[in-house]
Scaffold this active site. Structure first.
Site, PDB file in Angstrom:
ATOM      1  N   TYR A   1       0.816  -1.214   0.000  1.00 39.53           N
ATOM      2  CA  TYR A   1       0.000   0.000   0.000  1.00 39.53           C
ATOM      3  C   TYR A   1       0.853   1.269   0.000  1.00 39.53           C
ATOM      4  CZ  TYR A   1      -4.169  -2.741   0.097  1.00 39.53           C
ATOM      5  OH  TYR A   1      -5.171  -3.606  -0.275  1.00 39.53           O
TER       6      TYR A   1
ATOM      7  N   HIS B   1     -14.627   0.882  -0.982  1.00 34.43           N
ATOM      8  CA  HIS B   1     -13.483   0.043  -0.576  1.00 34.43           C
ATOM      9  C   HIS B   1     -12.407   0.858   0.138  1.00 34.43           C
ATOM     10  CE1 HIS B   1     -14.540  -3.290  -3.764  1.00 34.43           C
ATOM     11  NE2 HIS B   1     -15.336  -3.314  -2.699  1.00 34.43           N
TER      12      HIS B   1
ATOM     13  N   CYS C   1      -9.670  -0.102  17.569  1.00 31.19           N
ATOM     14  CA  CYS C   1     -10.811   0.724  18.030  1.00 31.19           C
ATOM     15  C   CYS C   1     -11.563   1.403  16.892  1.00 31.19           C
ATOM     16  CB  CYS C   1     -10.340   1.772  19.040  1.00 31.19           C
ATOM     17  SG  CYS C   1      -9.465   3.166  18.295  1.00 31.19           S
TER      18      CYS C   1
ATOM     19  N   CYS D   1      -6.297   5.375  20.746  1.00 24.92           N
ATOM     20  CA  CYS D   1      -6.219   4.371  21.821  1.00 24.92           C
ATOM     21  C   CYS D   1      -4.789   3.892  22.075  1.00 24.92           C
ATOM     22  CB  CYS D   1      -7.122   3.170  21.506  1.00 24.92           C
ATOM     23  SG  CYS D   1      -6.482   2.080  20.217  1.00 24.92           S
TER      24      CYS D   1
HETATM   25  C1  BJW Z   1     -10.760  -0.453 -18.653  1.00 25.24           C
HETATM   26  C2  BJW Z   1      -9.584   0.211 -19.053  1.00 25.24           C
HETATM   27  C3  BJW Z   1      -9.730   1.459 -19.693  1.00 25.24           C
HETATM   28  C4  BJW Z   1      -9.012  -1.644 -18.134  1.00 25.24           C
HETATM   29  N1  BJW Z   1     -10.978   1.956 -19.889  1.00 25.24           N
HETATM   30  N2  BJW Z   1     -11.985   0.049 -18.863  1.00 25.24           N
HETATM   31  C5  BJW Z   1     -21.041 -13.657  -3.582  1.00 25.24           C
HETATM   32  C6  BJW Z   1     -21.845 -12.630  -3.094  1.00 25.24           C
HETATM   33  C7  BJW Z   1     -21.334 -11.708  -2.185  1.00 25.24           C
HETATM   34  C8  BJW Z   1     -20.022 -11.763  -1.767  1.00 25.24           C
HETATM   35  C9  BJW Z   1     -19.219 -12.792  -2.257  1.00 25.24           C
HETATM   36  C10 BJW Z   1     -19.730 -13.715  -3.145  1.00 25.24           C
HETATM   37  N3  BJW Z   1     -18.749 -14.591  -3.416  1.00 25.24           N
HETATM   38  C11 BJW Z   1     -17.641 -14.195  -2.744  1.00 25.24           C
HETATM   39  C12 BJW Z   1     -17.895 -13.113  -2.029  1.00 25.24           C
HETATM   40  C13 BJW Z   1     -16.945 -12.385  -1.151  1.00 25.24           C
HETATM   41  C14 BJW Z   1     -15.956 -11.462  -1.815  1.00 25.24           C
HETATM   42  C15 BJW Z   1     -15.898 -11.599  -3.330  1.00 25.24           C
HETATM   43  O1  BJW Z   1     -16.503 -10.856  -4.090  1.00 25.24           O
HETATM   44  N4  BJW Z   1     -15.085 -12.512  -3.826  1.00 25.24           N
HETATM   45  C16 BJW Z   1     -14.946 -12.696  -5.276  1.00 25.24           C
HETATM   46  C17 BJW Z   1     -13.513 -13.016  -5.592  1.00 25.24           C
HETATM   47  C18 BJW Z   1     -15.946 -13.734  -5.738  1.00 25.24           C
HETATM   48  N5  BJW Z   1     -16.311 -10.098  -1.473  1.00 25.24           N
HETATM   49  C19 BJW Z   1     -15.941  -9.576  -0.314  1.00 25.24           C
HETATM   50  O2  BJW Z   1     -15.311 -10.191   0.520  1.00 25.24           O
HETATM   51  C20 BJW Z   1     -16.387  -8.143  -0.041  1.00 25.24           C
HETATM   52  N6  BJW Z   1     -17.102  -8.112   1.193  1.00 25.24           N
HETATM   53  C21 BJW Z   1     -18.291  -8.715   1.323  1.00 25.24           C
HETATM   54  O3  BJW Z   1     -18.803  -9.345   0.406  1.00 25.24           O
HETATM   55  O4  BJW Z   1     -18.865  -8.515   2.556  1.00 25.24           O
HETATM   56  C22 BJW Z   1     -20.101  -9.202   2.830  1.00 25.24           C
HETATM   57  C23 BJW Z   1     -21.291  -8.552   2.183  1.00 25.24           C
HETATM   58  C24 BJW Z   1     -22.340  -9.342   1.748  1.00 25.24           C
HETATM   59  C25 BJW Z   1     -23.473  -8.782   1.162  1.00 25.24           C
HETATM   60  C26 BJW Z   1     -23.571  -7.396   1.060  1.00 25.24           C
HETATM   61  C27 BJW Z   1     -22.543  -6.612   1.513  1.00 25.24           C
HETATM   62  C28 BJW Z   1     -21.400  -7.198   2.044  1.00 25.24           C
HETATM   63  C29 BJW Z   1     -15.187  -7.217   0.068  1.00 25.24           C
HETATM   64  C30 BJW Z   1     -14.477  -7.036  -1.229  1.00 25.24           C
HETATM   65  C31 BJW Z   1     -13.231  -6.183  -1.029  1.00 25.24           C
HETATM   66  C32 BJW Z   1     -12.442  -6.031  -2.310  1.00 25.24           C
HETATM   67  N7  BJW Z   1     -11.211  -5.374  -2.021  1.00 25.24           N
HETATM   68  C33 BJW Z   1     -10.318  -5.000  -3.121  1.00 25.24           C
HETATM   69  C34 BJW Z   1      -9.049  -4.356  -2.508  1.00 25.24           C
HETATM   70  C35 BJW Z   1      -9.367  -2.941  -2.001  1.00 25.24           C
HETATM   71  C36 BJW Z   1      -8.159  -2.196  -1.581  1.00 25.24           C
HETATM   72  C37 BJW Z   1      -7.162  -2.065  -2.701  1.00 25.24           C
HETATM   73  O5  BJW Z   1      -7.373  -1.313  -3.666  1.00 25.24           O
HETATM   74  O6  BJW Z   1      -6.127  -2.732  -2.597  1.00 25.24           O
HETATM   75  O7  BJW Z   1     -10.986  -4.067  -3.984  1.00 25.24           O
HETATM   76  S1  BJW Z   1      -9.927  -6.350  -4.235  1.00 25.24           S
HETATM   77  C38 BJW Z   1      -9.967  -5.391  -5.700  1.00 25.24           C
HETATM   78  O8  BJW Z   1     -11.073  -5.795  -6.559  1.00 25.24           O
HETATM   79  C39 BJW Z   1     -10.285  -3.953  -5.243  1.00 25.24           C
HETATM   80  C40 BJW Z   1     -11.214  -3.493  -6.326  1.00 25.24           C
HETATM   81  O9  BJW Z   1     -11.965  -2.391  -5.873  1.00 25.24           O
HETATM   82  C41 BJW Z   1     -12.032  -4.713  -6.615  1.00 25.24           C
HETATM   83  C42 BJW Z   1     -12.711  -4.705  -7.960  1.00 25.24           C
HETATM   84  O10 BJW Z   1     -11.781  -4.653  -9.013  1.00 25.24           O
HETATM   85  P1  BJW Z   1     -12.107  -3.772 -10.311  1.00 25.24           P
HETATM   86  O11 BJW Z   1     -12.129  -2.353  -9.956  1.00 25.24           O
HETATM   87  O12 BJW Z   1     -13.286  -4.332 -10.994  1.00 25.24           O
HETATM   88  O13 BJW Z   1     -10.744  -4.019 -11.164  1.00 25.24           O
HETATM   89  P2  BJW Z   1     -10.393  -5.225 -12.167  1.00 25.24           P
HETATM   90  O14 BJW Z   1      -8.936  -5.190 -12.349  1.00 25.24           O
HETATM   91  O15 BJW Z   1     -11.001  -6.489 -11.749  1.00 25.24           O
HETATM   92  O16 BJW Z   1     -11.125  -4.810 -13.528  1.00 25.24           O
HETATM   93  C43 BJW Z   1     -10.712  -3.686 -14.275  1.00 25.24           C
HETATM   94  C44 BJW Z   1     -11.677  -3.530 -15.450  1.00 25.24           C
HETATM   95  O17 BJW Z   1     -11.353  -2.320 -16.125  1.00 25.24           O
HETATM   96  C45 BJW Z   1     -11.597  -4.667 -16.483  1.00 25.24           C
HETATM   97  O18 BJW Z   1     -12.915  -5.097 -16.805  1.00 25.24           O
HETATM   98  C46 BJW Z   1     -10.929  -4.018 -17.689  1.00 25.24           C
HETATM   99  O19 BJW Z   1     -11.409  -4.532 -18.928  1.00 25.24           O
HETATM  100  C47 BJW Z   1     -11.313  -2.575 -17.514  1.00 25.24           C
HETATM  101  N8  BJW Z   1     -10.360  -1.606 -18.092  1.00 25.24           N
HETATM  102  N9  BJW Z   1      -8.519  -0.549 -18.714  1.00 25.24           N
HETATM  103  C48 BJW Z   1     -12.064   1.229 -19.463  1.00 25.24           C
HETATM  104  N10 BJW Z   1      -8.683   2.164 -20.124  1.00 25.24           N
END
Ligand code: BJW
Length: 231
Positions: free
Chosen positions: A53, A106, A117, A136
């Site tokens: 980070y 996120h 805390c 804390c």
């Molecule tokens: C372009 C481009 C250009 C490229 N122009 N486009 C089923 C239901 C519910 C939950 C789950 C489930 N199964 C599993 C879960 C749990 C889990 C999960 O989703 N796991 C999966 C792997 C399946 N989720 C969690 O644990 C979350 N919490 C949770 O679910 O709590 C319980 C809950 C239940 C119900 C309601 C509410 C809550 C927490 C998820 C935390 C994710 N954290 C991260 C790290 C954050 C900190 C950091 O930045 O380091 O978040 S992981 C990472 O992925 C980061 C991102 O925000 C997130 C999404 O990624 P994103 O932004 O989509 O990036 P990419 O790289 O995947 O895609 C980029 C896209 O851009 C691509 O499509 C390219 O084509 C495109 N692109 N260049 C336009 N120029």
């Protein structure tokens, strides 16, 4: 005038020089998710997680908002209804591009969080293992970001906005991480028109009413000009 809810992901910041997670050569090709983006990984090796980070905080501080961030800020200023931006990104490029009303579901690289805390404070450019909480005094400071297995921020507020949305757009997100990946279904249930803007179709592209493909710096400004001129 209807409410517009915009969900953004790493793709919107790609052309500002910030790496995405799942594209070829992205962050998850260089680091194991379990090591750097889970609470268990942080417990095992906090130095590794801080290094990950700290490096991204330095990179994000140098990055400039691009034409897509700026176009969304223009939409917020010129659209007569409410425009809510929900971002999964931990950078501050929406705000740097002039946007307000941004929900960081996120978390943010700019924040530090006490794991003991829940106190929050501005993160220093480089966080270190054992840094103490100003509230804390526990040596449990961590980046204020949401890892796998943790609850994303402001979910109640986000679901309330989705329930009122007349237009929902997902920009630059792969649709592989929940709950953000399911927002399109919430918006559909509210009767919103749904649009995906992405470089290539996301996992859930077939669920959207409209899919616009191409780099965000080209597609987003064009789409927004169209929206504003249609009125
Ligand atoms: C372009 C481009 C250009 C490229 N122009 N486009 C089923 C239901 C519910 C939950 C789950 C489930 N199964 C599993 C879960 C749990 C889990 C999960 O989703 N796991 C999966 C792997 C399946 N989720 C969690 O644990 C979350 N919490 C949770 O679910 O709590 C319980 C809950 C239940 C119900 C309601 C509410 C809550 C927490 C998820 C935390 C994710 N954290 C991260 C790290 C954050 C900190 C950091 O930045 O380091 O978040 S992981 C990472 O992925 C980061 C991102 O925000 C997130 C999404 O990624 P994103 O932004 O989509 O990036 P990419 O790289 O995947 O895609 C980029 C896209 O851009 C691509 O499509 C390219 O084509 C495109 N692109 N260049 C336009 N120029």
């Amino acid at each position: 005038m209807g409410k517009i809810v915009i969900l953004t992901g790493a793709g919107i910041s790609a052309e500002s020089g910030l790496g995405t997670f799942r594209d070829e050569g992205g962050l998850w090709a260089q680091h194991r998710v379990e090591d750097v983006a889970t609470p268990e990984g942080f417990s095992r090796n906090p130095a590794l997680v801080h290094d990950f980070y700290n490096a991204r905080r330095v990179q994000a501080a140098k990055a400039k908002p691009n034409a897509a961030h700026e176009a969304l800020a223009r939409l917020q200023k010129n659209y007569p209804g409410e425009v809510v931006i929900v971002t999964q990104n931990v950078d501050s490029l929406h705000e740097a591009g002039g946007a307000s009303n941004v929900i960081h579901m996120h978390g943010t690289l700019a924040g530090a969080l006490c794991a003991a805390c829940d106190h929050r404070w501005p993160a220093p450019p480089q966080m270190a293992v054992g840094e103490t909480c100003p509230a804390c005094a526990a040596p449990t400071a961590r980046p204020d970001v949401v890892w796998f297995g943790e609850m994303p921020y402001q979910m109640d507020v986000i679901y309330d906005h989705l329930a009122e949305a007349t237009l929902f757009a997902a920009i630059g997100t792969s649709g592989q991480v929940y709950p953000a990946a399911a927002f399109v279904y919430e918006a559909m249930q509210s009767g919103a028109h749904t649009v995906e803007l992405n470089l290539e179709p996301s996992t859930g592209a077939a669920s959207f009413d409209e899919v616009i493909l191409g780099p965000a710096t080209e597609t987003v400004p064009r789409w927004i000009e169209g929206l504003l001129n249609r009125r």
